[in-house]
Design a protein around this motif. Structure first.
Motif, PDB file in Angstrom:
ATOM      1  N   SER A  36      -1.963  11.297  -0.135  1.00 52.62           N
ATOM      2  CA  SER A  36      -3.348  12.765  -0.236  1.00 52.62           C
ATOM      3  C   SER A  36      -3.648  12.412   1.612  1.00 52.62           C
ATOM      4  CB  SER A  36      -4.238  12.975  -0.839  1.00 52.62           C
ATOM      5  OG  SER A  36      -4.408  11.254  -1.267  1.00 52.62           O
ATOM      6  N   GLY A  37      -3.836  11.314   1.992  1.00 51.12           N
ATOM      7  CA  GLY A  37      -4.149  11.939   3.788  1.00 51.12           C
ATOM      8  C   GLY A  37      -5.032  10.162   3.443  1.00 51.12           C
ATOM      9  N   GLN A  38      -5.921  10.278   2.134  1.00 54.66           N
ATOM     10  CA  GLN A  38      -7.085   9.248   2.392  1.00 54.66           C
ATOM     11  C   GLN A  38      -6.396   7.795   2.585  1.00 54.66           C
ATOM     12  OE1 GLN A  38      -8.865  10.790  -1.381  1.00 54.66           O
ATOM     13  NE2 GLN A  38      -9.878  12.010  -1.017  1.00 54.66           N
ATOM     14  N   SER A  39      -7.655   7.142   2.978  1.00 53.90           N
ATOM     15  CA  SER A  39      -7.010   5.848   2.652  1.00 53.90           C
ATOM     16  C   SER A  39      -8.916   5.055   2.644  1.00 53.90           C
ATOM     17  CB  SER A  39      -6.649   4.963   4.012  1.00 53.90           C
ATOM     18  OG  SER A  39      -7.265   5.607   5.021  1.00 53.90           O
ATOM     19  N   PHE A  40      -8.246   3.466   1.727  1.00 51.85           N
ATOM     20  CA  PHE A  40      -9.296   2.302   1.561  1.00 51.85           C
ATOM     21  C   PHE A  40      -8.959   1.021   2.050  1.00 51.85           C
ATOM     22  CE2 PHE A  40      -6.648   3.544  -2.244  1.00 51.85           C
ATOM     23  CZ  PHE A  40      -6.852   1.716  -2.107  1.00 51.85           C
ATOM     24  N   ASN A  41     -10.004   0.016   2.261  1.00 56.14           N
ATOM     25  CA  ASN A  41      -9.190  -1.106   2.370  1.00 56.14           C
ATOM     26  C   ASN A  41      -9.866  -1.816   1.214  1.00 56.14           C
ATOM     27  OD1 ASN A  41      -9.467  -0.841   5.025  1.00 56.14           O
ATOM     28  ND2 ASN A  41     -11.582  -0.928   5.695  1.00 56.14           N
ATOM     29  N   LEU A  42      -8.979  -3.091   0.796  1.00 57.75           N
ATOM     30  CA  LEU A  42      -8.957  -3.760  -0.538  1.00 57.75           C
ATOM     31  C   LEU A  42      -9.475  -5.026  -0.088  1.00 57.75           C
ATOM     32  CD1 LEU A  42      -5.937  -3.206  -2.779  1.00 57.75           C
ATOM     33  CD2 LEU A  42      -8.228  -2.320  -3.223  1.00 57.75           C
ATOM     34  N   ILE A  43     -10.954  -5.719  -0.099  1.00 58.33           N
ATOM     35  CA  ILE A  43     -11.367  -7.032  -0.114  1.00 58.33           C
ATOM     36  C   ILE A  43     -11.336  -7.663  -0.930  1.00 58.33           C
ATOM     37  CG2 ILE A  43     -13.696  -7.664   1.246  1.00 58.33           C
ATOM     38  CD1 ILE A  43     -13.951  -5.353   2.556  1.00 58.33           C
ATOM     39  N   PRO A  44     -11.655  -8.703  -1.111  1.00 63.62           N
ATOM     40  CA  PRO A  44     -11.353  -9.508  -2.392  1.00 63.62           C
ATOM     41  C   PRO A  44     -12.658 -10.030  -3.018  1.00 63.62           C
ATOM     42  CG  PRO A  44     -10.547 -10.786  -0.491  1.00 63.62           C
ATOM     43  CD  PRO A  44     -10.869  -9.175   0.120  1.00 63.62           C
ATOM     44  N   SER A  45     -12.784  -9.729  -3.993  1.00 65.00           N
ATOM     45  CA  SER A  45     -13.963  -9.906  -4.734  1.00 65.00           C
ATOM     46  C   SER A  45     -14.598 -11.558  -4.594  1.00 65.00           C
ATOM     47  CB  SER A  45     -14.550  -9.702  -5.954  1.00 65.00           C
ATOM     48  OG  SER A  45     -13.787 -10.604  -6.638  1.00 65.00           O
TER      49      SER A  45
END
Length: 162
Positions: A36-45
Motif C-alpha cells: 500500500s506504500g506505507q512503511s514501518f521500522n521493526l525495533i527489537p524489544s
C-alpha cells in the motif's frame, strides 16, 4: 534472522531491508515496506537484550562489523552503544507514562521551556532524557500537573544540579 522469512510470506509486504535508525550505524532496524506504500521500522524489544551483558569494561561493538577497514575504533563506542540500547528499552516503558504529559498543558509547556533552555545554554541533554527526568519527578511526587511553570522548571533544575 527468523523473522524475515516469516514476513516475506505475507502478501502485503513488498520490501524488507536493514537500515540505520537516524543514520546511526550502531542502531540497525528492519525497514518493512507494504504494497500500500506505507512503511514501518521493526525495533527489537527490551527482552532481546540481556542487561547483564551490558558491562562498561568490555566493548560490545565489533569494529570489523561496523567500521570500514583502516578506520580506528575507539572504546568510546561502547558506552554510546549501551546508552542507545537502554534508551530504546526504557523508551518503550515510558510510553505508558507519556499520557500524563499529553493530558497536562503545564507539563507540555515546561518540557518545551526546558528544551529551549537546553538549546540556548548548549546543555548536552537529549529531549528524551529531559522527558524521562520529568516523568521520574512526577512518579516520585516531586512535581504535580497543577504546579506553575517556574516551579516545575526549578524542580527539574534542582534535580539536574544534584
Amino acid at each position: 534472522m527468523h523473522l524475515i522469512p516469516k514476513l516475506r510470506n505475507f502478501d502485503f509486504v513488498s520490501m524488507i531491508k536493514f537500515k540505520y535508525f537516524d543514520g546511526d550505524v550502531l542502531k540497525p532496524v528492519l525497514h518493512v515496506t507494504c504494497t500500500s506504500g506505507q512503511s514501518f521500522n521493526l525495533i527489537p524489544s527490551g527482552c532481546v537484550f540481556k542487561s547483564s551483558l551490558l558491562q562498561y569494561d568490555r566493548n560490545a561493538v565489533r569494529p570489523d562489523k561496523v567500521y570500514e577497514e583502516g578506520v580506528e575504533c575507539s572504546e568510546i563506542s561502547t558506552p554510546y552503544y549501551y546508552n542507545s540500547i537502554l534508551t530504546d528499552i526504557y523508551s518503550q516503558q515510558c510510553v505508558n507514562f507519556l499520557s500524563v504529559i499529553d493530558e497536562s498543558e503545564n507539563l507540555k509547556q515546561v518540557l518545551t521551556i526546558l528544551k529551549f533552555w537546553r538549546s540556548r545554554k548548549n546543555v548536552r541533554i537529549s529531549g528524551h532524557v529531559l522527558t524521562t527526568i520529568l516523568l521520574h519527578l512526577y512518579q516520585l511526587g516531586s512535581i504535580t500537573t497543577e504546579m506553575d511553570l517556574l516551579t516545575l522548571c526549578r524542580q527539574v533544575w534542582s534535580f539536574l544540579s544534584s
